[in-house]
Scaffold this motif. Structure first.
Motif, PDB file in Angstrom:
ATOM      1  N   ILE A   1     -45.462  31.685  46.584  1.00  6.67           N
ATOM      2  CA  ILE A   1     -46.531  31.664  45.585  1.00  6.67           C
ATOM      3  C   ILE A   1     -45.937  31.236  44.245  1.00  6.67           C
ATOM      4  O   ILE A   1     -45.037  31.901  43.727  1.00  6.67           O
ATOM      5  CB  ILE A   1     -47.180  33.049  45.443  1.00  6.67           C
TER       6      ILE A   1
ATOM      7  N   TYR B   1     -45.701  31.003  40.308  1.00  3.68           N
ATOM      8  CA  TYR B   1     -46.118  31.833  39.172  1.00  3.68           C
ATOM      9  C   TYR B   1     -45.734  31.048  37.925  1.00  3.68           C
ATOM     10  O   TYR B   1     -44.556  30.921  37.601  1.00  3.68           O
ATOM     11  CB  TYR B   1     -45.393  33.174  39.252  1.00  3.68           C
TER      12      TYR B   1
ATOM     13  N   ARG C   1     -51.058  37.817  48.469  1.00  7.70           N
ATOM     14  CA  ARG C   1     -49.659  38.013  48.078  1.00  7.70           C
ATOM     15  C   ARG C   1     -48.847  38.809  49.092  1.00  7.70           C
ATOM     16  O   ARG C   1     -47.612  38.799  49.057  1.00  7.70           O
ATOM     17  CB  ARG C   1     -49.598  38.749  46.739  1.00  7.70           C
TER      18      ARG C   1
ATOM     19  N   LYS D   1     -45.439  37.695  50.697  1.00  9.36           N
ATOM     20  CA  LYS D   1     -45.067  36.365  50.221  1.00  9.36           C
ATOM     21  C   LYS D   1     -43.900  36.442  49.221  1.00  9.36           C
ATOM     22  O   LYS D   1     -43.648  37.464  48.600  1.00  9.36           O
ATOM     23  CB  LYS D   1     -46.265  35.694  49.548  1.00  9.36           C
TER      24      LYS D   1
ATOM     25  N   PHE E   1     -42.292  34.857  45.634  1.00 10.50           N
ATOM     26  CA  PHE E   1     -42.755  34.245  44.397  1.00 10.50           C
ATOM     27  C   PHE E   1     -41.667  33.339  43.838  1.00 10.50           C
ATOM     28  O   PHE E   1     -40.477  33.635  43.933  1.00 10.50           O
ATOM     29  CB  PHE E   1     -43.093  35.319  43.361  1.00 10.50           C
TER      30      PHE E   1
ATOM     31  N   MET F   1     -46.710  41.052  41.670  1.00 12.96           N
ATOM     32  CA  MET F   1     -45.809  40.910  42.818  1.00 12.96           C
ATOM     33  C   MET F   1     -45.878  42.072  43.811  1.00 12.96           C
ATOM     34  O   MET F   1     -45.299  41.985  44.891  1.00 12.96           O
ATOM     35  CB  MET F   1     -44.352  40.839  42.326  1.00 12.96           C
TER      36      MET F   1
ATOM     37  N   SER G   1     -45.404  42.339  47.894  1.00  8.60           N
ATOM     38  CA  SER G   1     -45.027  41.011  48.365  1.00  8.60           C
ATOM     39  C   SER G   1     -43.680  41.121  49.072  1.00  8.60           C
ATOM     40  O   SER G   1     -43.266  42.200  49.486  1.00  8.60           O
ATOM     41  CB  SER G   1     -44.973  40.031  47.190  1.00  8.60           C
TER      42      SER G   1
END
Length: 274
Positions: free
Chosen positions: A17, A19, A203, A206, A208, A228, A231
């Motif tokens: 993901i 950010y 999320r 996952k 980041f 987060m 995650s």
């Protein structure tokens, strides 16, 4: 595979993901809007005279304007400041057009570059944080790709969701910027109330990748930490230059590996054709 190759594969398969912080706008030549909290507070105090002690503090300066010039004045200055359409950078275009991911893009600034990179009318939508001063009892607003207001349950079917936790210029002119805005969010964020359900769902498990972000103050760290939650255990941040002690501690606590490389160099390697 090197770390940037690993991140590329993760983004292209939807496991990572992105950010995005305000520093991503450094990739935009002649960017017409502020690209950092410092440049934004300079813009605010150029419009309204504020006490010297808060002239370099974005949330405090915004609060002074809200208190003594009314919330509408603050919103008007923010709207004027971020009204110009920002030309999307190669990074924005890359993230917008990956066919298999990412399903979620977190964008922690007020500009419209990420939205501008997306296809109008496509299978995507947005969710913006909104100010309790203007929308009491409501934490977020959802929008379809053409800008129409949407319901939370519609986001389940979108291929891609742009999450703007601080709000955004478009659509809706939503801005979290004053002390009061953030006090309201911070009161509830530990129990995840302001975090949209769609974000919580996507999320899970996952990784980041933080780009254009710093973690120097409590607000920056708290938003990142809470977004987060639940995650994966390993993440990455493009974080060139000298770090503060708080940044070093935050990265260690959150399992974030630092890439000491300029964002421009990182993006050039990330999107190189293979």
């Amino acid at each position: 595979m090197n770390e940037i190759g690993l991140i590329r594969e993760g983004l292209e398969t939807g496991r990572f993901i992105p950010y995005l912080g305000p520093g991503v706008l450094d990739l935009v030549p002649n960017c017409p809007v502020p690209n950092s909290p410092n440049s934004l507070v300079e813009k605010l105090v150029s419009k309204v005279s504020v006490p010297h002690k808060v002239r370099k503090n974005l949330t405090a300066a915004a609060q002074f304007i809200e208190n003594f010039k009314h919330r509408k004045s603050l919103s008007g200055i923010m709207t004027e400041t971020f009204a110009p359409q920002v030309e999307p950078s190669p990074l924005h275009h890359y993230l917008a057009h990956l066919p298999c991911g990412p399903a979620l893009i977190v964008d922690v600034w007020y500009d419209n570059a990420m939205q501008g990179a997306m296809s109008p009318g496509g299978d995507w939508g947005q969710v913006h944080g909104v100010s309790q001063s203007e929308h009491f009892g409501t934490w977020v607003h959802y929008y379809q790709s053409l800008g129409d207001v949407a319901e939370a349950d519609q986001a389940v079917n979108w291929r891609k969701l742009i999450y703007k936790p601080l709000g955004s210029i478009s659509p809706g002119n939503n801005f979290l910027v004053s002390d009061t805005d953030f006090v309201e969010v911070m009161t509830e964020i530990d129990i995840q109330t302001p975090i949209p359900d769609a974000v919580k769902r996507i999320r899970t498990g996952k990784n980041f990748i933080f780009m254009g972000c710093r973690f120097r103050n409590q607000l920056e760290r708290t938003f990142a930490r809470q977004i987060m939650k639940r995650s994966a255990l390993r993440h990455w941040a493009v974080l060139p230059g000298e770090m503060t002690r708080n940044e070093e501690r935050f990265l260690k606590e959150q399992g974030i590996e630092r890439l000491d490389i300029s964002l421009g160099d990182f993006v050039r390697e990330l999107i190189v054709e293979t």
